[in-house]
Design an enzyme around this catalytic site. Structure first.
Site, PDB file in Angstrom:
ATOM      1  N   ASP A   9      -6.023   4.822  -3.142  1.00  0.00           N
ATOM      2  CA  ASP A   9      -6.351   5.142  -1.754  1.00  0.00           C
ATOM      3  C   ASP A   9      -6.487   6.633  -1.524  1.00  0.00           C
ATOM      4  OD1 ASP A   9      -6.923   2.890  -0.444  1.00  0.00           O
ATOM      5  OD2 ASP A   9      -5.038   2.717   0.663  1.00  0.00           O
ATOM      6  N   ASP A  35       3.609  -7.407   4.631  1.00  0.00           N
ATOM      7  CA  ASP A  35       3.866  -8.287   3.487  1.00  0.00           C
ATOM      8  C   ASP A  35       4.671  -9.512   3.922  1.00  0.00           C
ATOM      9  OD1 ASP A  35       2.936  -6.044   2.098  1.00  0.00           O
ATOM     10  OD2 ASP A  35       4.974  -5.293   1.880  1.00  0.00           O
TER      11      ASP A  35
END
Ligand SMILES: *[C@@H]1O[C@H](CO)[C@@H](O)[C@H](O)[C@H]1NC(C)=O
Length: 741
Positions: free
Chosen positions: A149, A452
């Site tokens: 990223d 998550d």
């Protein structure tokens, strides 16, 4: 065992064990007595409320304690109900080997995410990548994807170097069965070659690894890749001059194409596919952090390998067991019980934890007890790393009984790598997800904290099950934070996320209503309401001590029968927690340290998390008073090894901790002096419980006094923190004495 799988007649690939019935009943009986004790305590508080007229301070203090004890009691009931039914899983990979030929095994895609080349140095990232490339699994079936990223050319270059090194490393691992397969971890540990390996071969490889480390580190340091590198021509060349890591087109580059013979290792065997991806970034587009990159990886991998199993791991967690894939497959491929398993979560384990760790990092009770209990309710949570997923479930499929997975499916639409990279790049653009279900129903969830956990919960709400697998030899090893500040900040973030979830429409009680078991909803809520423990805890560690100083009695005398429930509940709860800890493999010192950390977290991280959440709900801007976590320097890690707590900089959290510690010490000293001077030893009777509580708090806060008064190193509490704490404690200790009694 064969009897349990009557219909297919095939023995299961994994076994599930429950503790003996007797143990379960004994636990229930024990819990019942504690519950009775709690009820008696509440009864005592309600019936012995002091008259308001005589001393309003005592009346208020009493009421507050009652409220705190109610909170603790309810929270304890919540945790208790979860503890009722742990299950333990064991796998039988030999049966898997017998039943499936190598070429029948499903493909596995492994996702590694990195986001910052300074916090996560490229060498760390590629050690993790190499460790998963070297899994004991057919190379043609294994595909590794790195999402970067930060869009850093240094990381891509390091990955390219790693792919060259892999050609030597992987055959070496397989030939000599070396473990662990992260070369950095292996060479740090092993000082001699494995038995059958010639010393020459070993030292050559060790030299190569040193060369790799030096070159990657020096490139990471300078930020420039070598001029002549063939990697100039690929990937980043499509970037224009003004591209930055926040604003750039997507890159997908296949570094090793497992289908091509020419990329074989030095022994001529196939290598796993290795792909680098940096998804497109635009300043005006939200990129959704790790969730966004995982979703991009799911799509990119779908055109390159499309394996039915996806594993994801953080870049600082290497594989410590080359058999983990086969172990995890035992769950998915079991014909009888594997149909509805969506994911297999491995525990988080740390490599750098020292014996008797001062921060209570060995989270053995969590790993050995809490998670098996969640599993027992049919739904271990997903926590973002060290987890094997069924691709279909992760992509939003609702479980139905007649669904049958096609394990051999793996499509490669085209052989032409350039074309493949082009298609994959278009799937990693910002606009691709517009008006799609990605981040809502498909892939990892967006727009909520702890995405998550919510993703895992959503999968369970679609009818799937998840399991928790905790082998004796750990599957993944990461780095534990080794400074108090880092731990407190991390916990503040988690707690805040959990509390926000619990108060939102994603609350396990709402989202999971009628979809998952009540026990599991409660299990999720144990973490969900961590933050709310902060207020009663803060109350309990300050007010009784202040009252002790002022001679205000808040607990029954030890000669009174009402003393019994208090003593019983405290002794029972703490001995139970100590026994559990010891059973799970902690030492008594580690238990004591973890009790201290619970205290610190509750009065600092959890408190600030709760306050921030409330502020946000009221529409007041966030306080932002979390301190920034720093990378630990070598002095600090020396102190960690010696068991010294790392404070160092000024932070509100440290002020709270220091204030509570100082307050208790002052109350202890002056309280004891006051009783002796004014009342003699008999005066203690009514105050004994408070004196003991205060003394225990002083004992557990010992490292704080050390950091305040005794230490000289740079990890001690800064003078500014001490000063502020003194200024708070002083008036608190002087004022009340003059007002009343
Ligand atoms: C990691 O693997 C090594 C063997 O490779 C083993 O000796 C060690 O115990 C493992 N670590 C943990 C924490 O299980």
């Amino acid at each position: 065992m064969a009897g349990s799988s009557a219909s297919s007649g095939r023995p299961p690939l994994f076994a599930t064990e429950k503790p003996a019935r007797v143990a379960a009943y004994a636990y229930r009986l024990f819990a019942g007595t504690v519950l009775a004790g709690l009820l008696l305590i509440w009864l005592y508080r309600a019936t012995h409320l002091p008259p308001r007229s005589s001393s309003s301070a005592r009346w208020w203090a009493w009421l507050g304690l009652f409220a705190a004890e109610l909170c603790f009691g309810f929270y304890w009931v919540l945790t208790l109900s979860v503890r009722l039914s742990p299950v333990y899983r064991r796998v039988l990979p030999d049966r898997l080997t017998q039943r499936y030929k190598e070429e029948e095994l499903p493909g596995v895609d492994i996702f590694v995410c990195t986001a910052d080349p300074t916090l996560e140095p490229p060498m760390l990232v590629i050690s993790t990548v190499l460790s998963v490339m070297a899994y004991d699994y057919p190379a043609e079936k294994l595909n590794i994807y790195l999402s970067d990223d930060a869009g850093s050319v240094v990381t891509l270059y390091a990955l390219y170097e790693a792919s060259e090194f892999a050609k030597h490393w992987i055959p070496f691992c397989k030939k000599y069965k070396v473990e662990p397969r992260s070369p950095a971890a292996y060479f740090a540990r092993a000082d001699s070659p494995p038995d059958i390996c010639g010393p020459k071969e070993w030292s050559t490889l060790k030299e190569m690894h040193k060369g790799l480390t030096d070159s990657v580190n020096s490139i990471a340091h300078s930020g420039k890749i070598p001029e002549a590198s063939e990697y100039k021509v690929m990937g980043f060349t499509q970037w224009s001059e003004d591209a930055t890591y926040k604003d750039h087109p997507s890159i997908v580059q296949v570094l090793i194409d497992g289908n091509k013979r020419k990329t074989a290792d030095i022994d001529g065997n196939a290598l796993p596919t290795l792909v680098y991806m940096a998804r497109e970034k635009k300043l005006q587009e939200h990129h959704h952090f790790k969730a966004g990159s995982l979703n991009a990886l799911i799509r990119v991998s779908s055109v390159i390998s499309n394996s039915p199993i996806i594993m994801n791991v953080d870049c600082d967690m290497y594989s410590n067991n080359s058999g983990s894939i086969r172990d995890a497959l035992c769950f998915f491929l079991d014909e009888e019980q594997g149909q509805d398993i969506a994911f297999v979560q491995y525990p988080q384990n740390f490599e750098n934890v020292v014996h008797n760790d001062i921060y209570g990092n060995p989270i053995n009770t969590v790993n050995e007890l809490d998670h098996p209990c969640l599993d027992g309710w049919g739904g271990m949570c997903y926590y973002g790393t060290g987890c094997f997923h069924r691709r279909e479930a992760l992509c939003g499929r609702i479980y139905s009984e007649d669904y049958k997975e096609d394990w051999s499916k793996a499509v490669r639409k085209t052989e032409e790598v350039d074309e493949l990279e082009g298609t994959a790049r278009s799937l990693a653009t910002c606009t691709y997800e517009h008006n799609t279900l990605w981040g809502i129903e498909k892939g990892v969830r967006y727009g909520c904290p702890l995405e998550d956990v919510i993703t895992g919960l959503q999968i369970q709400c679609r009818g799937w099950r998840s399991v928790y697998y905790n082998p004796a030899r750990k599957g993944f090893l990461g780095m534990a934070p080794a400074s108090l500040g880092q731990i407190l900040v991390q916990h503040k973030r988690w707690t805040e996320g959990f509390l926000q979830i619990s108060l939102s429409k994603y609350s396990p009680f709402l989202l999971g209503h009628r979809k998952i078991k009540l026990g599991l909803q409660m299990g999720y809520s144990v973490c969900g309401f961590w933050a709310l423990n902060s207020f009663p805890t803060l109350y309990y560690v300050t007010i009784p001590s202040l009252c002790f100083l002022n001679g205000i009695s808040l607990f029954p005398q030890i000669t009174s029968p009402w003393f019994v429930p208090f003593a019983y509940v405290v002794v029972a709860a703490y001995s139970c927690s100590l026994v559990e800890s010891l059973q799970c493999g902690d030492t008594a010192v580690e238990w004591w340290n973890s009790q201290r950390m619970w205290l610190f977290r509750r009065i600092s991280s959890y408190l600030l998390a709760a306050i921030d959440t409330i502020r946000r709900m009221l529409g007041i801007s966030e306080s932002g008073f979390a301190l920034t976590a720093k990378v630990t320097d070598s002095d600090a890690s020396e102190r960690y090894k010696k068991g010294r707590m790392e404070f160092g900089s000024f932070s509100l959290m440290f002020v709270i901790i220091a204030t509570v510690a100082l307050l208790n010490m002052t109350c202890m000293l002056f309280g004891v002096a006051r009783v002796f001077l004014h009342e003699g030893a008999t005066g203690f009777e009514a105050l004994l419980v408070q004196a003991v509580l205060c003394a225990l708090l002083v004992a557990i806060n010992f490292p704080v006094y050390e950091a305040l008064f005794l230490r000289k190193d740079s990890g001690k509490l800064p003078a500014s923190v001490s000063l502020v704490s003194f200024c708070i404690v002083l008036p608190l200790c002087i004022l009340p004495t003059n007002i009343q009694i």
